[in-house]
Design an enzyme around this catalytic site. Structure first.
Site, PDB file in Angstrom:
ATOM      1  N   TYR A 139      -2.756  -1.500   4.695  1.00 53.70           N
ATOM      2  CA  TYR A 139      -3.878  -0.697   4.209  1.00 53.70           C
ATOM      3  C   TYR A 139      -4.882  -0.678   5.356  1.00 53.70           C
ATOM      4  O   TYR A 139      -5.689  -1.581   5.525  1.00 53.70           O
ATOM      5  CB  TYR A 139      -4.466  -1.306   2.943  1.00 53.70           C
ATOM      6  CG  TYR A 139      -5.662  -0.564   2.401  1.00 53.70           C
ATOM      7  CD1 TYR A 139      -5.723   0.829   2.415  1.00 53.70           C
ATOM      8  CD2 TYR A 139      -6.751  -1.260   1.865  1.00 53.70           C
ATOM      9  CE1 TYR A 139      -6.824   1.499   1.922  1.00 53.70           C
ATOM     10  CE2 TYR A 139      -7.851  -0.604   1.361  1.00 53.70           C
ATOM     11  CZ  TYR A 139      -7.886   0.779   1.392  1.00 53.70           C
ATOM     12  OH  TYR A 139      -8.981   1.451   0.895  1.00 53.70           O
ATOM     13  N   ASP A 181      -0.874   3.123   3.566  1.00 51.05           N
ATOM     14  CA  ASP A 181      -2.046   3.984   3.719  1.00 51.05           C
ATOM     15  C   ASP A 181      -2.622   3.733   5.111  1.00 51.05           C
ATOM     16  O   ASP A 181      -3.354   2.778   5.329  1.00 51.05           O
ATOM     17  CB  ASP A 181      -3.065   3.650   2.632  1.00 51.05           C
ATOM     18  CG  ASP A 181      -4.314   4.522   2.706  1.00 51.05           C
ATOM     19  OD1 ASP A 181      -4.426   5.337   3.647  1.00 51.05           O
ATOM     20  OD2 ASP A 181      -5.186   4.375   1.833  1.00 51.05           O
ATOM     21  N   ASN A 183      -4.599   5.812   6.709  1.00 54.63           N
ATOM     22  CA  ASN A 183      -5.943   6.390   6.789  1.00 54.63           C
ATOM     23  C   ASN A 183      -6.147   7.294   8.000  1.00 54.63           C
ATOM     24  O   ASN A 183      -7.189   7.241   8.661  1.00 54.63           O
ATOM     25  CB  ASN A 183      -6.998   5.275   6.761  1.00 54.63           C
ATOM     26  CG  ASN A 183      -7.611   5.112   5.375  1.00 54.63           C
ATOM     27  OD1 ASN A 183      -7.861   6.100   4.678  1.00 54.63           O
ATOM     28  ND2 ASN A 183      -7.850   3.879   4.970  1.00 54.63           N
ATOM     29  N   ASP A 297      -5.551   8.460  -6.579  1.00 54.22           N
ATOM     30  CA  ASP A 297      -5.851   9.594  -5.704  1.00 54.22           C
ATOM     31  C   ASP A 297      -4.806   9.713  -4.595  1.00 54.22           C
ATOM     32  O   ASP A 297      -4.800  10.698  -3.854  1.00 54.22           O
ATOM     33  CB  ASP A 297      -7.259   9.488  -5.111  1.00 54.22           C
ATOM     34  CG  ASP A 297      -7.553   8.152  -4.446  1.00 54.22           C
ATOM     35  OD1 ASP A 297      -6.644   7.297  -4.401  1.00 54.22           O
ATOM     36  OD2 ASP A 297      -8.692   7.966  -3.996  1.00 54.22           O
TER      37      ASP A 297
END
Length: 309
Positions: A139, A181, A183, A297
């Protein structure tokens, strides 16, 4: 099965995954934030015995799934099973009526936490050493609404991550995969409104973050989904809930599998070798995105890895 942004503390989790979640037979490995409560966090669920898996074809492959899971806000959660719900009417057959399939056990030889970065106390990574491949679930830190963490992200985290994966690749002499994720929306097809002027100042789409990801790929690694589906458009893994963007598919692709190029080589010709010197037969079969899976999401992303067994 890999999760990001679990927001759990050590007292909330245990080693064995509750049977009602995945049918039993999984061990869990959690990295929880000690920097502050209810923040960040990652987890990996690993099969420890041959059990039924819903909706996954069997054979010699394994599937790694990265999903975004966050607890509901209304109630205080104390048990792992409260963070997951079983679909109503689920008969265990999976989508399309496919029968449950047996998948092989792939036990990790080692599990480590952190990458040697200042953000390690935020619980942002779990690395598992599997036979023939190393997987790191991530993450990645967000650059911040005002880009206050941009330099720490690109000059710090990204650089350290690349060093960490290279070190694992050299030490074990097997391919590596980092996933989750990340990002960043790397290229034009990964952003629904690419070219909009404000994107240069938005976390995840800044030139610095995109260039940093390009540098990682340029170091000999591959974005699995984009390699397999180079012309695919409209394939996103994140949509702003606040803006109501999911229904109209105005999203970003922020979730990835980045892997050693050897995993795309023909079996028997890949540069990677097992610790005993024998050729590594593992290879990537496919990677996909499941936008219809709701609950966050983000949506799940999937990679099928044939271990050659």
């Amino acid at each position: 099965v890999c999760l990001q942004e679990t927001k759990l503390q050590a007292e909330h989790v245990g080693r064995e995954v509750p049977e009602e979640l995945l049918g039993g037979g999984y061990d869990s490995f959690w990295s929880c934030s000690t920097a502050k409560k209810g923040y960040s966090g990652t987890a990996v669920f690993v099969r420890r015995e041959c059990v039924h898996a819903q909706g996954i074809e069997g054979g010699g492959g394994t599937a790694a799934v990265a999903v975004q899971a966050a607890p509901p806000k209304k109630k205080k959660q104390k048990k792992l099973d409260q963070f997951f719900t079983k679909p109503k009417g689920d008969d265990g057959a999976g989508d399309g009526g496919a029968a449950p399939a047996h998948l092989p056990t792939v036990p990790p030889s080692a599990v480590t936490y952190g990458i040697g970065d200042v953000h390690d106390d935020e619980g942002r990574s779990v690395t598992i050493d599997l036979p023939g491949v190393t997987l790191t679930n991530l993450y990645v830190p967000n650059a911040g609404a005002k880009l206050e963490r941009l330099s720490a992200r690109t000059d710090g985290w990204d650089a350290r991550l690349l060093d960490f994966m290279r070190e694992k690749e050299r030490a074990r002499q097997v391919p590596v995969v980092w996933l989750g994720d990340l990002n960043v929306a790397h290229a034009a097809p990964d952003v629904w409104n690419d070219g909009a002027k404000h994107l240069d100042k938005c976390a995840g789409t800044t030139p610095e973050e995109r260039a940093s990801f390009s540098a990682q790929i340029g170091a000999g690694y591959v974005d699995a989904f984009r390699r397999l589906h180079p012309d695919s458009t409209g394939q996103y893994s994140f949509w702003s809930t606040r803006a109501g963007n999911r229904g109209v598919n105005k999203g970003l692709r922020l979730d990835y599998f980045v892997c050693s190029a050897a995993l795309f080589g023909a079996r028997g010709t890949a540069a990677a070798h097992l610790p005993d010197g024998s050729p590594c037969a593992a290879r990537i079969v496919d990677s996909s995105i499941i936008p219809d899976f709701l609950g966050s999401d983000h949506c799940p992303v999937v990679m099928e890895l044939d271990m050659g067994g």
